[in-house]
Design a protein around this motif. Structure first.
Motif, PDB file in Angstrom:
ATOM      1  N   ASP A  13       0.846  -1.190   0.000  1.00  0.00           N
ATOM      2  CA  ASP A  13       0.000   0.000   0.000  1.00  0.00           C
ATOM      3  C   ASP A  13       0.885   1.245   0.000  1.00  0.00           C
ATOM      4  OD1 ASP A  13      -2.182   1.684   0.133  1.00  0.00           O
ATOM      5  OD2 ASP A  13      -2.441   1.445   2.290  1.00  0.00           O
ATOM      6  N   ASP A  15       0.043   4.269   0.658  1.00  0.00           N
ATOM      7  CA  ASP A  15      -0.285   5.211   1.731  1.00  0.00           C
ATOM      8  C   ASP A  15       0.316   4.798   3.070  1.00  0.00           C
ATOM      9  OD1 ASP A  15      -1.739   6.663  -0.115  1.00  0.00           O
ATOM     10  OD2 ASP A  15      -3.669   5.798   0.468  1.00  0.00           O
ATOM     11  N   SER A  28      -9.898  -0.265   4.990  1.00  0.00           N
ATOM     12  CA  SER A  28      -9.649   1.166   4.967  1.00  0.00           C
ATOM     13  C   SER A  28     -10.940   1.906   5.299  1.00  0.00           C
ATOM     14  CB  SER A  28      -9.148   1.596   3.589  1.00  0.00           C
ATOM     15  OG  SER A  28      -8.992   2.993   3.513  1.00  0.00           O
ATOM     16  N   ASP A  30     -11.500   4.652   3.748  1.00  0.00           N
ATOM     17  CA  ASP A  30     -11.727   5.352   2.487  1.00  0.00           C
ATOM     18  C   ASP A  30     -12.333   4.390   1.458  1.00  0.00           C
ATOM     19  OD1 ASP A  30     -11.700   6.993   0.295  1.00  0.00           O
ATOM     20  OD2 ASP A  30      -9.516   7.246   0.224  1.00  0.00           O
ATOM     21  N   ARG A  33     -10.721   4.458  -2.005  1.00  0.00           N
ATOM     22  CA  ARG A  33      -9.428   3.773  -2.090  1.00  0.00           C
ATOM     23  C   ARG A  33      -9.637   2.278  -2.326  1.00  0.00           C
ATOM     24  NH1 ARG A  33      -4.395   3.388  -3.456  1.00  0.00           N
ATOM     25  NH2 ARG A  33      -3.020   2.375  -2.004  1.00  0.00           N
TER      26      ARG A  33
END
Length: 98
Positions: A13, A15, A28, A30, A33
């Motif tokens: 990932d 991030d 996540s 998000d 995402r």
């Protein structure tokens, strides 16, 4: 809300820097995402929504539950003032005499 999906291809990932292996789960907060990774084929497009459990604060034990001395081995006890005495009964007597 937390979104969780099964990993189809191993990836790292960008991030978080975390590695995900095939068969594992990617989660996540998000949703975009997770959908993006699904479109790329890294995770399954079927996404499960998970409601986070509420955080329950636990009360700390009262200090009254703890004895005011510490066993240091060999029958010796250390009192709160740093004094050492031999025997639990003597440690209790020393505390009561204060």
């Amino acid at each position: 809300m937390i979104y969780k999906s099964t990993v189809l291809k191993a990836f790292k990932d960008k991030d978080t820097g975390r590695h995900y292996g095939i068969g594992g789960f990617f989660s996540s907060e998000d949703a975009e995402r997770v959908a993006y990774l699904g479109d790329l084929g890294f995770v399954d497009k079927e996404v499960k929504e998970i409601k986070p459990e509420p955080v329950v604060e636990t009360k700390k034990k009262e200090t009254a539950d703890k004895p005011p001395f510490k066993h240091v081995g060999g029958g010796w006890y250390e009192l709160a003032n740093g004094e050492r005495v031999k025997g639990k009964q003597k440690a209790l007597e020393a505390i009561e005499s204060r």
